[in-house]
Every structure is written in structure tokens, then in C-alpha cells.
Design a protein around this motif. Structure first.
Motif, mmCIF file in Angstrom:
data_model
loop_
_atom_site.group_PDB
_atom_site.id
_atom_site.type_symbol
_atom_site.label_atom_id
_atom_site.label_comp_id
_atom_site.label_asym_id
_atom_site.label_seq_id
_atom_site.Cartn_x
_atom_site.Cartn_y
_atom_site.Cartn_z
ATOM 1 N N LYS A 169 4.667 -10.565 -21.020
ATOM 2 C CA LYS A 169 4.836 -10.672 -22.618
ATOM 3 C C LYS A 169 6.608 -10.499 -22.921
ATOM 4 C CE LYS A 169 0.851 -7.561 -23.355
ATOM 5 N NZ LYS A 169 0.273 -6.539 -23.707
ATOM 6 N N GLY A 170 6.954 -10.872 -24.268
ATOM 7 C CA GLY A 170 8.173 -10.982 -24.357
ATOM 8 C C GLY A 170 8.489 -12.098 -24.964
ATOM 9 N N ALA A 171 9.860 -12.338 -25.341
ATOM 10 C CA ALA A 171 10.460 -13.653 -26.130
ATOM 11 C C ALA A 171 10.030 -14.906 -25.405
ATOM 12 C CB ALA A 171 11.886 -13.375 -26.252
ATOM 13 N N VAL A 172 10.138 -14.819 -24.181
ATOM 14 C CA VAL A 172 9.949 -16.142 -23.340
ATOM 15 C C VAL A 172 8.806 -15.771 -22.256
ATOM 16 C CG1 VAL A 172 10.999 -17.715 -21.638
ATOM 17 C CG2 VAL A 172 12.475 -16.526 -23.361
ATOM 18 N N PRO A 173 7.277 -15.677 -22.639
ATOM 19 C CA PRO A 173 6.477 -15.292 -21.878
ATOM 20 C C PRO A 173 6.276 -16.620 -20.633
ATOM 21 C CG PRO A 173 5.575 -16.364 -23.807
ATOM 22 C CD PRO A 173 7.029 -16.117 -24.189
ATOM 23 N N VAL A 174 5.998 -16.086 -19.457
ATOM 24 C CA VAL A 174 5.630 -16.707 -18.410
ATOM 25 C C VAL A 174 4.029 -16.472 -17.819
ATOM 26 C CG1 VAL A 174 6.186 -17.294 -15.870
ATOM 27 C CG2 VAL A 174 7.964 -16.766 -17.616
ATOM 28 N N THR A 175 3.288 -17.907 -17.768
ATOM 29 C CA THR A 175 2.005 -17.706 -17.390
ATOM 30 C C THR A 175 1.860 -18.578 -16.058
ATOM 31 O OG1 THR A 175 1.282 -18.056 -19.619
ATOM 32 C CG2 THR A 175 -0.278 -18.542 -17.917
ATOM 33 N N LEU A 176 1.266 -17.638 -15.199
ATOM 34 C CA LEU A 176 0.766 -18.357 -13.740
ATOM 35 C C LEU A 176 -0.802 -18.380 -13.642
ATOM 36 C CD1 LEU A 176 3.461 -16.377 -11.491
ATOM 37 C CD2 LEU A 176 3.463 -18.944 -12.412
ATOM 38 N N PHE A 177 -1.081 -19.269 -13.099
ATOM 39 C CA PHE A 177 -2.636 -19.181 -12.978
ATOM 40 C C PHE A 177 -3.068 -19.936 -11.445
ATOM 41 C CE2 PHE A 177 -1.756 -23.383 -14.986
ATOM 42 C CZ PHE A 177 -2.652 -24.251 -14.156
ATOM 43 N N PHE A 178 -4.262 -19.430 -11.183
ATOM 44 C CA PHE A 178 -5.010 -20.005 -9.931
ATOM 45 C C PHE A 178 -6.340 -20.176 -9.795
ATOM 46 C CE2 PHE A 178 -6.940 -19.802 -5.620
ATOM 47 C CZ PHE A 178 -6.390 -20.701 -4.925
ATOM 48 N N MET A 179 -6.971 -21.578 -9.816
ATOM 49 C CA MET A 179 -8.110 -21.565 -10.124
ATOM 50 C C MET A 179 -9.084 -22.279 -8.876
ATOM 51 S SD MET A 179 -8.245 -21.007 -13.445
ATOM 52 C CE MET A 179 -9.786 -21.512 -13.865
ATOM 53 N N LEU A 180 -10.158 -21.769 -8.473
ATOM 54 C CA LEU A 180 -10.980 -22.264 -7.531
ATOM 55 C C LEU A 180 -11.889 -23.294 -8.127
ATOM 56 C CD1 LEU A 180 -11.993 -22.501 -4.366
ATOM 57 C CD2 LEU A 180 -13.449 -20.517 -4.935
ATOM 58 N N GLN A 181 -11.558 -24.584 -8.322
ATOM 59 C CA GLN A 181 -12.342 -25.557 -8.839
ATOM 60 C C GLN A 181 -13.442 -25.847 -8.075
ATOM 61 O OE1 GLN A 181 -11.503 -26.868 -11.768
ATOM 62 N NE2 GLN A 181 -13.093 -28.130 -11.898
ATOM 63 N N ASP A 182 -13.647 -25.937 -6.977
ATOM 64 C CA ASP A 182 -14.717 -26.207 -5.869
ATOM 65 C C ASP A 182 -14.650 -25.463 -4.471
ATOM 66 O OD1 ASP A 182 -16.599 -28.029 -7.217
ATOM 67 O OD2 ASP A 182 -14.968 -29.563 -7.090
ATOM 68 N N ASP A 183 -15.886 -24.626 -4.371
ATOM 69 C CA ASP A 183 -15.843 -23.714 -3.252
ATOM 70 C C ASP A 183 -16.969 -24.612 -2.190
ATOM 71 O OD1 ASP A 183 -17.482 -20.720 -2.176
ATOM 72 O OD2 ASP A 183 -15.597 -21.834 -1.296
ATOM 73 N N ASN A 184 -16.232 -24.996 -1.333
ATOM 74 C CA ASN A 184 -17.120 -26.014 -0.278
ATOM 75 C C ASN A 184 -17.154 -27.054 -0.794
ATOM 76 O OD1 ASN A 184 -17.384 -23.878 2.057
ATOM 77 N ND2 ASN A 184 -19.058 -23.060 0.799
#
Length: 218
Positions: A69-84
Motif C-alpha cells: 500500500k502507498g503512493a507507489v504500490p508494488v504487486t508480486l504474484f506467483f501462479m501454478l498454471q499446471d501441476d504435472n
């Protein structure tokens, strides 16, 4: 979100965690996530949609996203699109047989490998403009014997593709300008590089409350 899949992140052609809503009564599950809100950041975990730029790279799957949160928000993400790597669409973006960057043109059968989609975004916004600087990557392995394209057979490959982009929107009274530029790099396979530069500019002029004139350049 194991309700709709045998493995976490296994999925099908709708993406991990989502069954087709078909004649057999299978369930299509679009959103199922937990939101935690703290003083300095928020966290979202579960089945969710993440996107960067003007849908340059996106994924609806299982994963985690944290935003400061703040004037310059930073977003990070990690997605498991396919397992096996159970049969399903590839994450985010792909390279077609002509070497062009396209979205979701391939379906893969299981080859016991994971597919990841990850990235981040730095944003800033005022009354006059908004801007984002973002990056994303996808990483995984595709088996030639168990992969098909819509137009031709795909080679066996380990994919590692990245994109770095900037988008901005200016609101200047009656004039609105939107622009984005993206740079792609990495390896689509052992023999094909993922390289490219793309961008667009959108200009609109509000001539009256009922009439808007504009155009787009790609």
C-alpha cells in the motif's frame, strides 16, 4: 480450490481449477480465493485472475498475489498454471509457428512437469495520469509426443519466456491518451527464441457529451 480438479493446479482447457460447464453438469469455478488485508499490504491466495498491462500477459489459476500500500504500490504474484502439466492451455502468452507472440494457442497433454507464471507490477497514479511498469515470466517443459498446436505439431522444448512492459494513460480534459510498449525475450524452445517488441497508442477526443472521436495505432 481442489474442488474442481484432481491435482492442485491441474486444470483443463479453462485453466487450472476450472472445470467446463458442460452437459454432464461439471462445474466451472472462476474465483475462489482468500483475501487478507494488513496495514501495509494485502495478500490474495487461491483461484484468481492476474493481468499485466492491457491484458498483455494474464492468467486465471491458483496462486498468490501480494500488493503493498502507498503512493507507489508494488504487486508480486506467483501462479501454478499446471501441476504435472495435466491437459490444458498454456499460461499467459505463447509463440506461434510463425514466431509471433500470441495468447493461448496450444493445448498440452500430461508430461509430469509443472508450468509456472510469475511477475510483478509497480504502479503510480494521479488525477491526470496512471502508469505501470511490469514484468512477467512463464517457465515449464512440453513433451513433443504429448503436445499439439492448432496448426502444426510442436517440438519438444523447455519454455522460458519473459516480458518487460510499460503502460500509461493520460486524462487531459477532453483528450485521453493511452499507450503501452512491451519487450519479449527468452527461449521458446531449444531452437526458437522468444524475441519481440510490440506497442500501441490510443487517442480519444470527447467532442461532446455524446460524441467521442479517436483512433488506435499498433
Amino acid at each position: 480450490t481442489d474442488w474442481t480438479e484432481s491435482n492442485w493446479g491441474s486444470g483443463n482447457t479453462y485453466g487450472s481449477g476450472r472445470m467446463a460447464n458442460d452437459a454432464n453438469g461439471n462445474l466451472q469455478w472462476d474465483r475462489a480465493h482468500l483475501d487478507l488485508d494488513f496495514d501495509s499490504f494485502s495478500l490474495r491466495a487461491g483461484q484468481q485472475l492476474v493481468w499485466l498491462g492491457h491484458e498483455t500477459a494474464n492468467s486465471q489459476s491458483n496462486g498468490f498475489k501480494i500488493t503493498t500500500k502507498g503512493a507507489v504500490p508494488v504487486t508480486l504474484f506467483f501462479m501454478l498454471q499446471d501441476d504435472n502439466n495435466v491437459a490444458g492451455n498454456s499460461p499467459g502468452f505463447n509463440i506461434d509457428s510463425a514466431g509471433d507472440v500470441v495468447a493461448n494457442v496450444r493445448a498440452d497433454a500430461q508430461n509430469n512437469d509443472d508450468f509456472y507464471f510469475f511477475g510483478g507490477n509497480v504502479a503510480h497514479k494521479t488525477d491526470m495520469y496512471s502508469a505501470n511498469v511490469f514484468f512477467a515470466g512463464q517457465k515449464g517443459t512440453v513433451d513433443a509426443a504429448k503436445a499439439t498446436w492448432t496448426t502444426a505439431a510442436a517440438p519438444s522444448r523447455e519454455t522460458e519466456v519473459y516480458v518487460l512492459g510499460v503502460d500509461t494513460t493520460f486524462n487531459l480534459d477532453a483528450v485521453k491518451l493511452t499507450a503501452e510498449i512491451d519487450y519479449f525475450t527468452g527461449d521458446h524452445s531449444d531452437t526458437v527464441d522468444a524475441m519481440g517488441l510490440q506497442g500501441f497508442v490510443d487517442a480519444a477526443f470527447s467532442a461532446s457529451e455524446m460524441v467521442t472521436v479517436g483512433g488506435q495505432f499498433y
